[in-house]
Each structure stands twice: as C-alpha cells, then as structure tokens.
Design a protein around this motif. Structure first.
Motif, PDB file in Angstrom:
ATOM      1  N   LEU A  33       0.821  -1.210   0.000  1.00  0.00           N
ATOM      2  CA  LEU A  33       0.000   0.000   0.000  1.00  0.00           C
ATOM      3  C   LEU A  33       0.853   1.258   0.000  1.00  0.00           C
ATOM      4  N   SER A  34       1.988   1.204   0.670  1.00  0.00           N
ATOM      5  CA  SER A  34       2.861   2.380   0.742  1.00  0.00           C
ATOM      6  C   SER A  34       3.377   2.780  -0.636  1.00  0.00           C
ATOM      7  N   SER A  35       3.517   1.807  -1.554  1.00  0.00           N
ATOM      8  CA  SER A  35       3.984   2.124  -2.905  1.00  0.00           C
ATOM      9  C   SER A  35       2.977   3.006  -3.629  1.00  0.00           C
ATOM     10  N   PHE A  36       1.676   2.762  -3.393  1.00  0.00           N
ATOM     11  CA  PHE A  36       0.643   3.601  -4.014  1.00  0.00           C
ATOM     12  C   PHE A  36       0.757   5.043  -3.535  1.00  0.00           C
ATOM     13  N   PHE A  37       0.914   5.220  -2.229  1.00  0.00           N
ATOM     14  CA  PHE A  37       0.994   6.570  -1.682  1.00  0.00           C
ATOM     15  C   PHE A  37       2.306   7.250  -2.075  1.00  0.00           C
ATOM     16  N   LEU A  38       3.401   6.477  -2.128  1.00  0.00           N
ATOM     17  CA  LEU A  38       4.681   7.062  -2.532  1.00  0.00           C
ATOM     18  C   LEU A  38       4.635   7.489  -3.994  1.00  0.00           C
ATOM     19  N   ILE A  85       2.379   6.744   7.243  1.00  0.00           N
ATOM     20  CA  ILE A  85       1.623   5.786   8.058  1.00  0.00           C
ATOM     21  C   ILE A  85       1.732   4.381   7.485  1.00  0.00           C
ATOM     22  N   SER A  86       1.533   4.239   6.173  1.00  0.00           N
ATOM     23  CA  SER A  86       1.552   2.909   5.558  1.00  0.00           C
ATOM     24  C   SER A  86       2.948   2.292   5.572  1.00  0.00           C
ATOM     25  N   ALA A  87       3.982   3.128   5.612  1.00  0.00           N
ATOM     26  CA  ALA A  87       5.349   2.617   5.620  1.00  0.00           C
ATOM     27  C   ALA A  87       5.796   2.149   7.001  1.00  0.00           C
ATOM     28  N   VAL A  88       5.268   2.779   8.055  1.00  0.00           N
ATOM     29  CA  VAL A  88       5.737   2.444   9.411  1.00  0.00           C
ATOM     30  C   VAL A  88       4.765   1.571  10.190  1.00  0.00           C
ATOM     31  N   LEU A 137       1.500  22.241   4.804  1.00  0.00           N
ATOM     32  CA  LEU A 137       2.381  22.312   5.968  1.00  0.00           C
ATOM     33  C   LEU A 137       1.796  21.559   7.162  1.00  0.00           C
ATOM     34  N   LEU A 138       0.480  21.638   7.354  1.00  0.00           N
ATOM     35  CA  LEU A 138      -0.159  20.937   8.471  1.00  0.00           C
ATOM     36  C   LEU A 138      -0.002  19.424   8.325  1.00  0.00           C
ATOM     37  N   PHE A 139      -0.139  18.905   7.117  1.00  0.00           N
ATOM     38  CA  PHE A 139       0.032  17.470   6.903  1.00  0.00           C
ATOM     39  C   PHE A 139       1.493  17.046   7.073  1.00  0.00           C
ATOM     40  N   VAL A 140       2.417  17.929   6.736  1.00  0.00           N
ATOM     41  CA  VAL A 140       3.839  17.643   6.980  1.00  0.00           C
ATOM     42  C   VAL A 140       4.080  17.517   8.485  1.00  0.00           C
ATOM     43  N   ILE A 141       3.474  18.419   9.251  1.00  0.00           N
ATOM     44  CA  ILE A 141       3.598  18.370  10.713  1.00  0.00           C
ATOM     45  C   ILE A 141       2.969  17.092  11.260  1.00  0.00           C
ATOM     46  N   LEU A 142       1.798  16.720  10.756  1.00  0.00           N
ATOM     47  CA  LEU A 142       1.146  15.477  11.188  1.00  0.00           C
ATOM     48  C   LEU A 142       2.010  14.271  10.863  1.00  0.00           C
ATOM     49  N   SER A 143       2.659  14.281   9.709  1.00  0.00           N
ATOM     50  CA  SER A 143       3.551  13.184   9.326  1.00  0.00           C
ATOM     51  C   SER A 143       4.725  13.086  10.289  1.00  0.00           C
ATOM     52  N   GLY A 144       5.247  14.235  10.687  1.00  0.00           N
ATOM     53  CA  GLY A 144       6.331  14.253  11.667  1.00  0.00           C
ATOM     54  C   GLY A 144       5.883  13.695  13.000  1.00  0.00           C
ATOM     55  N   PHE A 145       4.639  13.969  13.372  1.00  0.00           N
ATOM     56  CA  PHE A 145       4.094  13.454  14.627  1.00  0.00           C
ATOM     57  C   PHE A 145       3.980  11.932  14.584  1.00  0.00           C
ATOM     58  N   VAL A 146       3.579  11.381  13.426  1.00  0.00           N
ATOM     59  CA  VAL A 146       3.506   9.921  13.265  1.00  0.00           C
ATOM     60  C   VAL A 146       4.894   9.304  13.446  1.00  0.00           C
ATOM     61  N   LEU A 147       5.891   9.911  12.825  1.00  0.00           N
ATOM     62  CA  LEU A 147       7.260   9.395  12.960  1.00  0.00           C
ATOM     63  C   LEU A 147       7.738   9.491  14.401  1.00  0.00           C
ATOM     64  N   TYR A 148       7.364  10.565  15.074  1.00  0.00           N
ATOM     65  CA  TYR A 148       7.756  10.724  16.478  1.00  0.00           C
ATOM     66  C   TYR A 148       7.139   9.629  17.341  1.00  0.00           C
ATOM     67  N   LYS A 149       5.868   9.318  17.099  1.00  0.00           N
ATOM     68  CA  LYS A 149       5.201   8.275  17.875  1.00  0.00           C
ATOM     69  C   LYS A 149       5.796   6.898  17.608  1.00  0.00           C
ATOM     70  N   GLN A 150       6.309   6.707  16.399  1.00  0.00           N
ATOM     71  CA  GLN A 150       6.874   5.401  16.035  1.00  0.00           C
ATOM     72  C   GLN A 150       8.398   5.370  16.184  1.00  0.00           C
ATOM     73  N   ARG A 151       8.962   6.361  16.866  1.00  0.00           N
ATOM     74  CA  ARG A 151      10.419   6.504  16.908  1.00  0.00           C
ATOM     75  C   ARG A 151      11.122   5.296  17.529  1.00  0.00           C
ATOM     76  N   LYS A 152      10.483   4.641  18.502  1.00  0.00           N
ATOM     77  CA  LYS A 152      11.132   3.497  19.153  1.00  0.00           C
ATOM     78  C   LYS A 152      11.326   2.351  18.173  1.00  0.00           C
ATOM     79  N   GLY A 153      10.305   2.083  17.368  1.00  0.00           N
ATOM     80  CA  GLY A 153      10.400   0.986  16.416  1.00  0.00           C
ATOM     81  C   GLY A 153      11.292   1.302  15.237  1.00  0.00           C
ATOM     82  N   ILE A 154      11.486   2.603  14.951  1.00  0.00           N
ATOM     83  CA  ILE A 154      12.292   2.994  13.792  1.00  0.00           C
ATOM     84  C   ILE A 154      13.723   3.334  14.182  1.00  0.00           C
TER      85      ILE A 154
END
Length: 345
Positions: A33-38, A85-88, A137-154
């Motif tokens: 699914l991540s390939s579609f979004f990318l 989201i689909s990548a992580v 810009l708001l969606f970029v910030i939301l994307s950063g928040f997703v990465l922050y929440k998943q930081r332990k696994g990444i």
C-alpha cells in the motif's frame, strides 16, 4: 546559474519524478500500500514543481496547466501523511481511512477549482493558494508526529538502518520543499523546484544502490500481505487475546508460547500472528515483552527495594540480559537509568 541550465535541471527533476511516480504506482514490487501513496506523492510533487518551472520561465503557459498544478499541490500533504503511516505501520483498515480523507479532499478541491477557475478569479486565488500551502504544511507536521510516535520501532532498532535513512530523507525532503514554496515570496519562485530536484535525485540514488528494496521502502516485510486476515475476525481475535493474556496475567509466565495461547483460545497460531501484525505492527514475542516491560516499569517506580534481577524474574523474563535488551528496545533506556530518573531518594 545559467538560465538554460537552471531550466534543464528543474524540468528534468519534474519529468523524472513523474516517471518514478508511475513506476511505484504500477510496477513496483513487492506490492504494498505504501507504494501507491509514494507513487502518488511523487506524481503530485512533480506536477506541482513542473507547473512552477514552466510558469517561471514561460509565464504564458495554459491556465489549465496552472490549475492542474495547484490541484496537485492540494494533495501533496495528504499523500505524504498516508505514505508515512503505511510505511511504518501495518494498519489493516488504512486503505478505508485514506479513502475517507482523500476522496473528500479531492472532491472539494476539484469543485473549488471548477467553480472558481484561476484564470477568472486571480484575486481570490491569492487567498486560496495560502490555504493550500497551509494545509500542506499541516500534513507535513502530522507526518512528523507519526514518525515521532513510532520513533522506538524505527530509530531505536538497529535492524532498520536503511529504512531509517529513507523515511528520514523522504520526510525532511518534503519539509524542505514545503518550506521553500511557503517562503517563495521572500526568496525566489524557482527555489521550490530546485529543492525538489535535489531531494529527488538523492532519493533515487539511495533507491538504486540498495538491493533489499522492501526493507528500504517500508519498516518490515509484511509476512501476511498476500493472505490478510479479515478485519472483523482480527478484531474478535484481538479482544480474546487481550482478555486472556492481560486479565489472567499469562504474560508473566516465562514459558508462555504462542502455541500455548493458540491451544487455550482454540485459534491457529498463524491467525494470532496475523492479528498482531495487522493491529499492533508487532510479533508475538514483542507483544508479550511489551506487557512485561510495562509491569516492570511499575515495579521499579513503586518499590526501590526490588533488585532489577528480581523484577525481571517476576515479570516473566528468563534472564537478566533478555530483560535488559527488551527494556531498552521498548523504552529506549536501560532499567538502571529508568530507576534513577523515576524514583526519588
């Protein structure tokens, strides 16, 4: 920089971005699914950048192309967000969530651009363009928040080095491009296009030189991608699993195995694994260890008299080293440091 060279470099980046976007949409393997979004992200960025390039050098281009470029810009942020989201995360219902957000955005954007075309409402579009850039810009910030929440696994996992570099490059690159377009009034209109070309070629070089592409593009190879468990069935299994393991504290059993859980629930082991993979992006051992670590954290904070070895044994770990490794993986710190930071003298 020479104007012809500047045009060539900027336009080539946009053209190649379209080619790569189509590749990820229709030809990339393994299918994910991540390939579609990318692919959609690359297409939207390339169309938006292409519009900027041609408008900067040839401002007589058709109004329809300018309108199309603005529409693509409206979708860049959402495509970035859902790619991240689909990548992580292996979310079983992400496709429905994405459709629930993307379709209304596309419909609203299309209606506004049809009713108020750029060529006839240029003063209005001075405000609409600010809205588009702000939404991006708001969606970029939301994307950063997703990465922050998943930081332990990444970022705390040594086995995800390639993906760590890739996802960081995608995010930082989009952040740079977004800022470049948002600040074009203070710099130059072509800066965004140049930023895209630079980021794009850096990403393609990384993609070409890394052989294990599935480990690069998303967090882990999804074992059950071709045999997904039904969403409703997975929800029932998840609830039964949590009820059994947590309510009866089975996770404290050092000899607990997925086979034992399978026997108690009368559910095949593979379906339990599929459920954990789909809902928690984890495997059975990590799921059990996460519950043990939460209990260990409470014990460390409540009573300073317990030794860490005793806590490890009480929480179901067979050895001190296994406990320390699991604790570090799930919290990002060691039990000793956690005790110092969370207890008072």
């Amino acid at each position: 920089m020479n104007q012809e060279l500047l045009f060539f470099f900027s336009a080539l980046g946009a053209f190649n971005g379209i080619v790569v976007g189509l590749y990820f949409l229709f030809f990339s393997k393994p299918k994910h699914l991540s390939s579609f979004f990318l692919g959609s992200l690359f297409l939207a960025l390339s169309i938006r950048v292409g519009k900027s390039v041609f408008f900067y050098f040839y401002d007589t281009i058709a109004d329809a192309y300018i309108q199309f470029g603005l529409f693509a810009c409206w979708l860049i942020g959402p495509f970035l967000y859902f790619y991240v989201i689909s990548a992580v995360k292996n979310d079983a219902i992400l496709q429905k969530k994405a459709a629930f957000i993307l379709l209304p955005l596309a419909i609203v954007g299309g209606m506004v651009m049809f009713i108020y075309p750029w060529s006839n409402y240029r003063e209005l579009w001075d405000y609409l363009i600010r809205i588009i850039y702000t939404q991006w810009l708001l969606f970029v910030i939301l994307s950063g928040f997703v990465l922050y929440k998943q930081r332990k696994g990444i970022f705390n996992n040594t086995n995800t080095k390639a993906f760590k570099i890739w996802i960081s490059s995608i995010y930082i690159g989009n952040l740079v491009i977004c800022i470049a377009f948002n600040t074009a009034n203070y710099t130059s209109y072509i800066v965004g296009a140049l930023s895209f070309s630079f980021v794009f070629y850096a990403l393609i070089l990384l993609l070409l030189f890394y052989k294990k592409r599935d480990q690069l593009l998303f967090l882990e190879t999804k074992k059950y991608q071709s045999n997904r468990i039904d969403t409703n069935e997975a929800e029932v299994i998840r609830e039964r699993l949590q009820s059994l393991v947590i309510t009866e504290s089975l996770y404290l059993d050092p000899n607990l195995t997925i086979s034992k859980i399978s026997s108690l629930l009368q559910i095949p082991s593979v379906k339990i694994s599929q459920t954990l993979n789909a809902y928690s992006n984890t495997n059975f051992n990590d799921y059990i260890n996460s519950l043990r670590i939460e209990t260990a954290k409470k014990m460390i904070v409540i009573d300073n008299s317990f030794t860490l070895e005793a806590i490890a044994m009480d929480c179901g770990f067979n050895s001190k080293s296994t406990f320390y490794n699991a604790f570090k993986k799930h919290t990002g710190t060691t039990p000793s440091k956690f005790r110092v930071e969370n207890t008072t003298a």
